[in-house]
Enzyme design. Structure first.
Site, mmCIF file in Angstrom:
data_model
loop_
_atom_site.group_PDB
_atom_site.id
_atom_site.type_symbol
_atom_site.label_atom_id
_atom_site.label_comp_id
_atom_site.label_asym_id
_atom_site.label_seq_id
_atom_site.Cartn_x
_atom_site.Cartn_y
_atom_site.Cartn_z
ATOM 1 N N ASP A 410 0.870 -1.185 0.000
ATOM 2 C CA ASP A 410 0.000 0.000 0.000
ATOM 3 C C ASP A 410 0.904 1.231 0.000
ATOM 4 O O ASP A 410 1.595 1.503 0.990
ATOM 5 C CB ASP A 410 -0.883 -0.051 1.260
ATOM 6 C CG ASP A 410 -1.913 1.068 1.321
ATOM 7 O OD1 ASP A 410 -1.681 2.116 0.683
ATOM 8 O OD2 ASP A 410 -2.925 0.894 2.025
ATOM 9 N N HIS A 411 0.877 1.959 -1.091
ATOM 10 C CA HIS A 411 1.819 3.076 -1.247
ATOM 11 C C HIS A 411 1.507 4.235 -0.306
ATOM 12 O O HIS A 411 2.316 5.146 -0.150
ATOM 13 C CB HIS A 411 1.809 3.544 -2.708
ATOM 14 C CG HIS A 411 3.109 4.149 -3.157
ATOM 15 N ND1 HIS A 411 4.103 4.530 -2.276
ATOM 16 C CD2 HIS A 411 3.582 4.422 -4.396
ATOM 17 C CE1 HIS A 411 5.119 5.032 -2.950
ATOM 18 N NE2 HIS A 411 4.831 4.975 -4.237
ATOM 19 N N ARG A 412 0.336 4.230 0.352
ATOM 20 C CA ARG A 412 0.062 5.271 1.350
ATOM 21 C C ARG A 412 0.943 5.071 2.569
ATOM 22 O O ARG A 412 1.217 5.999 3.318
ATOM 23 C CB ARG A 412 -1.417 5.208 1.801
ATOM 24 C CG ARG A 412 -2.394 5.604 0.729
ATOM 25 C CD ARG A 412 -3.806 5.337 1.178
ATOM 26 N NE ARG A 412 -4.033 3.925 1.490
ATOM 27 C CZ ARG A 412 -5.168 3.436 1.965
ATOM 28 N NH1 ARG A 412 -6.172 4.242 2.204
ATOM 29 N NH2 ARG A 412 -5.314 2.144 2.200
#
Ligand code: CAO
Length: 438
Positions: A410-412
């Site tokens: 999850d790039h967040r």
């Protein structure tokens, strides 16, 4: 019967203001403080609340009439309300509950719209009229009550078409808009602007058979879709040299079999993953629901995707850090069997920190797994293959067993650099299984 007059209360400098909406009809039971009508000047709209509870007997005004303080709005029968009529305030001298005011033009940031002085601060509009929703710089054409109603339901007034006089948005318009939004396919309903799937009659092209999806498929489909749409996925590919690990595993299979265990690559992978999770704690975490913080887990429960006749399930092995490879392999086998026999309990699928999904026993070179949210990463394993690998020291190619890794994160929460560091760490662990003991 106890009939009382309801008059327009002190509305400050609002005089001869037009009634733009009546919210009650004859026969309506009205609670104290409920909005009776909305009046509008050229600067602001204001809801006039009921001073007491009762049943509307007669309405003395209509939309379009102009009113000022003291104008008779309606007659109310208060005999059926809980409080005895004598306890109700004397109509002509009551202190009215505060009216709610909303700017109808965006005021300059330092100016509030004209507001009656007696209205307590919490009911006053803020300097920019924040309680009004602005669309293209103009406030949405709706009364305070309708704005409040829309806000409670999460309706975007800029997208609602008003059917009232001069395009005013009415309560029914908001209700109809919500109904229409709910009827749309999910992606569109949450504002992703996804075109609805075309409805195709496949039978016109040839013979077809319709099979109902299994309960697991329906459930996992909804979750997979949500995870795919809500978590920005990046997949990092890598390859680990598992030649020595595989030699060791094979050398141990007979011994494991005597103990009733099928010693699989997956059991070693679990240990390697936990080692990487300890080194990179942001992978052993979940985003808090408000998106403001990261919840770091101090336990290491690892799930594994298991293919069953009914669909995909993810049993979880708890406290992998406290178990040896043989114990993990045994548990893997037991959980996979329970899953295939549909005997897996719900709590055996809960509490996972990270998931491994292995298609290595089936085939394929790489794939992009979908994160099992609220986890923040998932590791996919494809089929290991013997490949020529350049040995710098010996200056020659050597046959090595290479395992493809596909890490979706999850790039967040995780940056690309950490994604690459995580798979590099796994490569290192897997290339020399002794490291897992350290
Ligand atoms: N490369 C090459 N061979 C591999 C391998 C890999 N990466 N992984 C496993 N194998 C081999 C095993 O060694 C075994 O061979 P032998 O029988 O000769 O020993 C064979 O493939 C079968 O392994 P397995 O499937 O019995 O055991 P496993 O531990 O690898 O996997 C489980 C267990 C439960 C993960 C697996 O059965 C399964 O269900 N996989 C599918 C998961 C899935 O559907 N993922 C997709 C999710 S997204 O839709």
């Amino acid at each position: 019967m106890s009939i009382k007059e309801v008059l327009v209360p002190d509305i400050g400098s609002f005089k001869d203001v037009e009634i733009i909406e009546l919210m009650v009809s004859v026969g309506d039971a009205v609670a104290a403080d409920a909005s009776l009508m909305t009046v509008e000047s050229d600067k602001a709209a204001m809801d006039i609340p009921a001073p007491f509870a009762g049943t509307v007997k007669e309405i003395k005004l209509k939309v379009g009439d102009k009113v000022s303080e003291g104008s008779l709005i309606l007659l109310m029968d208060t005999s059926n309300v809980d409080a005895p009529a004598s306890a109700a305030p004397v109509v002509k001298s009551f202190t009215p509950p505060a009216a709610t005011v909303v700017a109808t033009v965006p005021p300059p940031s330092h100016l509030a719209p004209e507001v009656p002085a007696h209205i307590p601060p919490k009911h006053r509009p803020d300097p920019v009229g924040a309680s009004a929703q602005f669309c293209d710089g103009k406030p949405a054409h709706a009364s305070p009550a309708v704005r409040r109603f829309a806000r409670e339901l999460g309706a975007d007034l800029c997208r609602v078409k008003g059917s009232g006089p001069r395009g005013r948005i009415l309560k029914e318009d908001v209700q109809n808009w919500i109904k229409a939004e709910l009827a749309k396919p999910t992606g569109e309903a949450i504002g992703l602007g996804i075109a609805p799937a075309p409805v195709v009659d496949f039978a016109q092209f040839g013979e077809v058979e319709t099979q109902t999806l299994s309960r697991i498929k329906k459930l996992s489909g909804v979750n997979l879709h949500r995870n795919w749409v809500t978590a920005p996925h990046v997949t990092q590919f890598d390859e680990a040299d598992i030649t020595d690990l595989e030699d060791f595993r094979k050398s141990m299979t007979d011994e494991a079999a005597k103990r009733g265990v099928k010693l699989t690559l997956l059991a070693f992978m679990m240990k390697a993953v936990v080692n990487a999770l300890r080194t990179f704690p942001s992978f052993n975490a979940s985003l808090a629901t408000d998106g403001e913080s990261l919840v770091l887990k101090k336990y290491f429960h690892v799930g594994f995707a298991c293919d069953t006749p009914d669909g995909l399930v993810v049993p979880v092995i708890r406290d992998v850090n406290k178990k040896d490879v043989m114990d993990i392999a045994r548990e893997l086998g037991e959980l996979a069997e329970l899953a295939r026999e549909r005997k897996l309990k719900v709590d055996a699928m809960q509490g996972g920190c990270f998931t491994i999904t292995s298609l290595g026993g089936i085939g394929g070179t790489q794939f992009t797994p979908i994160i099992n949210c609220p986890e923040v990463a998932i590791l996919g394993l494809s089929r290991a293959e013997m490949k020529p690998v350049w040995n710098k020291a010996a200056k020659q190619f050597e046959p090595r067993l290479m395992l493809p890794l596909s890490l979706s994160y999850d790039h967040r929460v995780i940056d690309g650099a950490d994604g690459a560091r995580f798979t590099s760490h796994l490569r290192l662990m897997l290339s020399d299984v002794r490291r897992l003991l350290l």
